[in-house]
Design an enzyme around this catalytic site. Structure first.
Site, PDB file in Angstrom:
ATOM      1  N   ASN A 153      62.393  21.754  29.048  1.00  0.00           N
ATOM      2  CA  ASN A 153      62.421  20.479  28.319  1.00  0.00           C
ATOM      3  C   ASN A 153      62.262  20.646  26.806  1.00  0.00           C
ATOM      4  O   ASN A 153      62.849  19.902  26.036  1.00  0.00           O
ATOM      5  CB  ASN A 153      61.418  19.476  28.893  1.00  0.00           C
ATOM      6  CG  ASN A 153      60.031  20.027  29.051  1.00  0.00           C
ATOM      7  OD1 ASN A 153      59.804  21.229  28.930  1.00  0.00           O
ATOM      8  ND2 ASN A 153      59.072  19.165  29.309  1.00  0.00           N
ATOM      9  N   GLU A 251      49.834  24.586  31.888  1.00  0.00           N
ATOM     10  CA  GLU A 251      50.075  23.222  31.410  1.00  0.00           C
ATOM     11  C   GLU A 251      51.079  22.613  32.368  1.00  0.00           C
ATOM     12  O   GLU A 251      52.249  23.002  32.381  1.00  0.00           O
ATOM     13  CB  GLU A 251      50.608  23.280  29.977  1.00  0.00           C
ATOM     14  CG  GLU A 251      50.364  21.990  29.228  1.00  0.00           C
ATOM     15  CD  GLU A 251      51.559  21.069  29.253  1.00  0.00           C
ATOM     16  OE1 GLU A 251      51.668  20.277  30.220  1.00  0.00           O
ATOM     17  OE2 GLU A 251      52.365  21.139  28.322  1.00  0.00           O
ATOM     18  N   CYS A 285      56.078  16.345  29.078  1.00  0.00           N
ATOM     19  CA  CYS A 285      54.891  16.410  29.951  1.00  0.00           C
ATOM     20  C   CYS A 285      53.924  15.261  29.686  1.00  0.00           C
ATOM     21  O   CYS A 285      53.316  14.743  30.607  1.00  0.00           O
ATOM     22  CB  CYS A 285      54.197  17.748  29.802  1.00  0.00           C
ATOM     23  SG  CYS A 285      54.029  18.268  28.093  1.00  0.00           S
ATOM     24  N   GLU A 463      46.148  24.727  24.440  1.00  0.00           N
ATOM     25  CA  GLU A 463      47.080  25.304  23.475  1.00  0.00           C
ATOM     26  C   GLU A 463      46.960  24.493  22.198  1.00  0.00           C
ATOM     27  O   GLU A 463      46.316  23.451  22.170  1.00  0.00           O
ATOM     28  CB  GLU A 463      48.488  25.245  24.046  1.00  0.00           C
ATOM     29  CG  GLU A 463      48.543  25.971  25.390  1.00  0.00           C
ATOM     30  CD  GLU A 463      49.926  26.321  25.801  1.00  0.00           C
ATOM     31  OE1 GLU A 463      50.473  27.288  25.256  1.00  0.00           O
ATOM     32  OE2 GLU A 463      50.465  25.614  26.659  1.00  0.00           O
TER      33      GLU A 463
HETATM   34  P1  NAP Z   1      59.292  24.926  37.313  1.00  0.00           P
HETATM   35  O1  NAP Z   1      59.731  25.483  38.607  1.00  0.00           O
HETATM   36  O2  NAP Z   1      57.845  24.659  37.156  1.00  0.00           O
HETATM   37  O3  NAP Z   1      59.815  25.890  36.148  1.00  0.00           O
HETATM   38  C1  NAP Z   1      59.172  26.142  34.930  1.00  0.00           C
HETATM   39  C2  NAP Z   1      59.381  27.608  34.545  1.00  0.00           C
HETATM   40  O4  NAP Z   1      58.830  28.478  35.543  1.00  0.00           O
HETATM   41  C3  NAP Z   1      60.847  28.008  34.430  1.00  0.00           C
HETATM   42  O5  NAP Z   1      60.988  28.980  33.413  1.00  0.00           O
HETATM   43  C4  NAP Z   1      61.112  28.616  35.788  1.00  0.00           C
HETATM   44  O6  NAP Z   1      62.243  29.443  35.791  1.00  0.00           O
HETATM   45  C5  NAP Z   1      59.841  29.385  36.030  1.00  0.00           C
HETATM   46  N1  NAP Z   1      59.553  29.708  37.416  1.00  0.00           N
HETATM   47  C6  NAP Z   1      59.944  29.054  38.542  1.00  0.00           C
HETATM   48  N2  NAP Z   1      59.482  29.676  39.648  1.00  0.00           N
HETATM   49  C7  NAP Z   1      58.783  30.762  39.225  1.00  0.00           C
HETATM   50  C8  NAP Z   1      58.071  31.822  39.883  1.00  0.00           C
HETATM   51  N3  NAP Z   1      57.976  31.879  41.222  1.00  0.00           N
HETATM   52  N4  NAP Z   1      57.470  32.760  39.126  1.00  0.00           N
HETATM   53  C9  NAP Z   1      57.542  32.728  37.773  1.00  0.00           C
HETATM   54  N5  NAP Z   1      58.223  31.782  37.109  1.00  0.00           N
HETATM   55  C10 NAP Z   1      58.824  30.790  37.809  1.00  0.00           C
HETATM   56  O7  NAP Z   1      60.041  23.588  36.975  1.00  0.00           O
HETATM   57  P2  NAP Z   1      61.513  23.124  37.339  1.00  0.00           P
HETATM   58  O8  NAP Z   1      61.901  23.522  38.710  1.00  0.00           O
HETATM   59  O9  NAP Z   1      62.409  23.577  36.279  1.00  0.00           O
HETATM   60  O10 NAP Z   1      61.286  21.542  37.274  1.00  0.00           O
HETATM   61  C11 NAP Z   1      60.643  20.872  38.355  1.00  0.00           C
HETATM   62  C12 NAP Z   1      59.647  19.848  37.891  1.00  0.00           C
HETATM   63  O11 NAP Z   1      58.628  20.474  37.093  1.00  0.00           O
HETATM   64  C13 NAP Z   1      60.164  18.772  36.951  1.00  0.00           C
HETATM   65  O12 NAP Z   1      60.801  17.738  37.630  1.00  0.00           O
HETATM   66  C14 NAP Z   1      58.897  18.328  36.270  1.00  0.00           C
HETATM   67  O13 NAP Z   1      58.205  17.408  37.050  1.00  0.00           O
HETATM   68  C15 NAP Z   1      58.088  19.581  36.171  1.00  0.00           C
HETATM   69  N6  NAP Z   1      58.154  20.177  34.815  1.00  0.00           N
HETATM   70  C16 NAP Z   1      57.144  19.918  33.976  1.00  0.00           C
HETATM   71  C17 NAP Z   1      57.173  20.425  32.696  1.00  0.00           C
HETATM   72  C18 NAP Z   1      56.081  20.144  31.725  1.00  0.00           C
HETATM   73  O14 NAP Z   1      56.306  20.115  30.517  1.00  0.00           O
HETATM   74  N7  NAP Z   1      54.864  19.988  32.160  1.00  0.00           N
HETATM   75  C19 NAP Z   1      58.246  21.194  32.275  1.00  0.00           C
HETATM   76  C20 NAP Z   1      59.283  21.484  33.190  1.00  0.00           C
HETATM   77  C21 NAP Z   1      59.200  20.963  34.458  1.00  0.00           C
HETATM   78  P3  NAP Z   1      63.676  28.879  36.333  1.00  0.00           P
HETATM   79  O15 NAP Z   1      63.761  27.438  35.981  1.00  0.00           O
HETATM   80  O16 NAP Z   1      64.642  29.720  35.597  1.00  0.00           O
HETATM   81  O17 NAP Z   1      63.691  29.103  37.799  1.00  0.00           O
END
Ligand code: NAP
Ligand code: MG
Length: 485
Positions: A153, A251, A285, A463
């Site tokens: 994001n 976070e 977030c 942070e």
């Molecule tokens: P996510 O799975 O939490 O991904 C965030 C980061 O973690 C990405 O770089 C992702 O890589 C990585 N990641 C995923 N699985 C991992 C693992 N097993 N080990 C290490 N790193 C890993 O989030 P998302 O699937 O992109 O989004 C799902 C939901 O997360 C969203 O709908 C939202 O609710 C939430 N989200 C919250 C924030 C926030 O600012 N708090 C930001 C993003 C998402 P890849 O994406 O390349 O797999």
């Protein structure tokens, strides 16, 4: 169509090995591929971590004079500012955020390097009185290799939020951006090294979370992990880090409330409520995605919020639209899934804003600003992070009910309070379980100076600010014994 490969950045160089598997980079406004990412695996992660560890152990970074280390970070900050339009265009195209927001993100990114560059030589240890015959002092030492798992994001500014203080404290970094948005971070690494950062101090490995991300967290030479993203992935990362007892900073987003009392400036409240839902298409977030409103002003306030949403022009992020698409087809589908279940549960749904008219954007992942009214606290749209431009509205009868509703959440990232009653604002600021409380506005007015982080399932550790720097140091106490006669 032949697409250019975006390299990974290891040991001070872009590596675009044509033999590695790739992932298409999709422009969310058009749904069309624009580039390819390298699908990094354990071998690429290992090369990046080895390079970071090697640099950490030499004189190249942590052992250089602190003033010099700070000056390099300040030079990086200047280089980011000089590249504002270039970085903003990459970020806007990759994430789908309006160019004006992307420019703002670039300025925040520069501020992190400036703020922490200025802090390098100002974080002091202490001397502790123990006994006659001993002198005790503390040192703040870097951990070593800092792993940064970055969400899609705000890749640049959230990346810099962790990378700048980690470097300032003397650590070396390996970052893994999300596969949905990696372009700007590889470019940031290139710019930082061109500005004087030694090879190996900041590496970027692109790829999937389950592959490159997990390999990075598990790597035995990684000493600290910073993650921003979902609760499920945060929990998985904590478990992986537990195997080798790595400290983690998490976070994990929120389901934050804006609480509006009858005495508030309703026009000002309505403007803020709508603004944060439109910002980054609700994919922030600390978006206040729940509106808790005093029953007596429910209709008046809502009318003003809906008027704001009706004015939103959706369209080309590079072309001056107020709101762009969401990040991916998957994210759009997840949001629409939430909306369908809310209607079945009796919430009233209204959709707003002007969808894009440009036929080039026909397949883009656009979601209109949406309001769900009369949402029950038991329903998942009140409880779960939707991460889209959706506002869930519930009402309360008195202050006690407002506090109960605000705290009826697994999350505790932030909360907004709108009231002219100062005593009530102070009381609520104490009662509400959240890391940030905003009174009569949104955010802090600045961005990098104030500690930021969650309570409950929104995560832990802070942070930004001085706490953000300390997060990347570990305390060592050194005791000298001396003879007294
Ligand atoms: P996510 O799975 O939490 O991904 C965030 C980061 O973690 C990405 O770089 C992702 O890589 C990585 N990641 C995923 N699985 C991992 C693992 N097993 N080990 C290490 N790193 C890993 O989030 P998302 O699937 O992109 O989004 C799902 C939901 O997360 C969203 O709908 C939202 O609710 C939430 N989200 C919250 C924030 C926030 O600012 N708090 C930001 C993003 C998402 P890849 O994406 O390349 O797999
Ligand atoms: Mg993902």
């Amino acid at each position: 169509m032949s697409l250019e490969n975006l390299g990974i950045f290891i040991d001070g160089q872009v590596m675009a090995d044509a033999n590695l598997a790739t992932i298409d980079v999709i422009n969310p406004a058009t749904a069309r591929p624009i580039k390819r990412l390298i699908r990094g695996q354990a071998a690429e992660v290992d090369a990046a971590v080895q390079s970071a560890r090697k640099t950490f152990e030499t004189k190249a970074w942590r052992r250089m004079p602190t003033a010099q280390r700070g000056q390099i970070l300040l030079k990086i900050s200047e280089a980011i500012r000089a590249n504002e339009e270039h970085l903003a265009t990459l970020e806007s195209t990759d994430v789908g955020k309006p160019i004006a927001q992307a420019r703002n993100d670039v300025r925040t990114t520069a501020r992190y390097f400036e703020y922490y560059g200025g802090m390098v030589d100002k974080v002091l240890g202490t001397t502790i009185p123990v006994r006659w015959g001993a002198l005790d002092m503390t040192l703040r030492e870097p951990y070593g290799v800092s792993a940064q798992i970055i969400p899609w994001n705000y890749p640049l500014s959230m990346g810099a939020r962790g990378i700048a203080p980690a470097l300032a404290a003397g650590n070396c970094v390996v970052a893994k951006p999300a596969e949905d948005a990696s372009l700007s971070l590889v470019e940031l690494a290139r710019i930082a090294h061109a500005a004087g950062l030694p090879a190996g101090a900041f590496n970027v490995v692109t790829g999937y979370g389950q592959e490159a991300g997990a390999a990075l967290v598990r790597h035995p030479l990684v000493s600290h992990v910073t993650f921003t993203g979902s609760v499920a992935t945060g929990s998985a990362i904590m478990k992986m880090a537990a195997e080798t007892i790595k400290p983690v900073s998490l976070e994990l987003g929120g389901k934050s409330p804006n609480i509006v009392f009858a005495d508030a400036d309703l026009a000002a409240a309505a403007a803020q409520i709508a603004r944060v839902i439109v910002l980054n298409s609700g994919q922030t977030c600390n978006t206040c995605s729940r509106l808790l409103v005093d029953k007596s002003i429910h209709d008046t306030l809502l009318e003003q919020v809906l008027t704001k949403f009706d004015q939103v022009r959706m369209g080309d992020p590079l072309g001056g639209a107020d709101m762009g698409p969401v990040i991916s087809a998957k994210q759009k589908k997840a949001i629409e899934g939430f909306l369908a279940t809310a209607e079945q549960d009796g919430a009233t749904m209204t959709r707003h804003g002007h969808p894009p008219e440009d036929s080039n954007l026909r397949d883009g992942f656009f979601v209109r600003p949406t309001v769900l009214n009369n949402v029950r606290p038991q329903h998942r749209v009140f409880r779960e992070e939707i991460f889209g431009p959706v506002l869930a509205v519930s009402s309360f009868s008195d202050e006690a009910e407002a506090v109960t509703l605000a705290n009826d959440s697994d999350y505790g990232l932030n909360a907004g309070i709108f009231t002219k009653d100062v005593e009530r604002a102070i009381r609520l600021a104490h009662e509400i379980q959240a890391g940030q409380i905003y009174v009569n506005g949104f955010g802090t007015g600045g961005s990098v100076e104030v500690p930021f982080g969650g309570m409950k399932k929104s995560g832990f550790n802070r942070e930004k600010g001085i706490e953000g720097f300390l997060n990347y140091t570990q305390t060592k106490s050194v005791t000298f014994h001396f003879k007294t006669e």
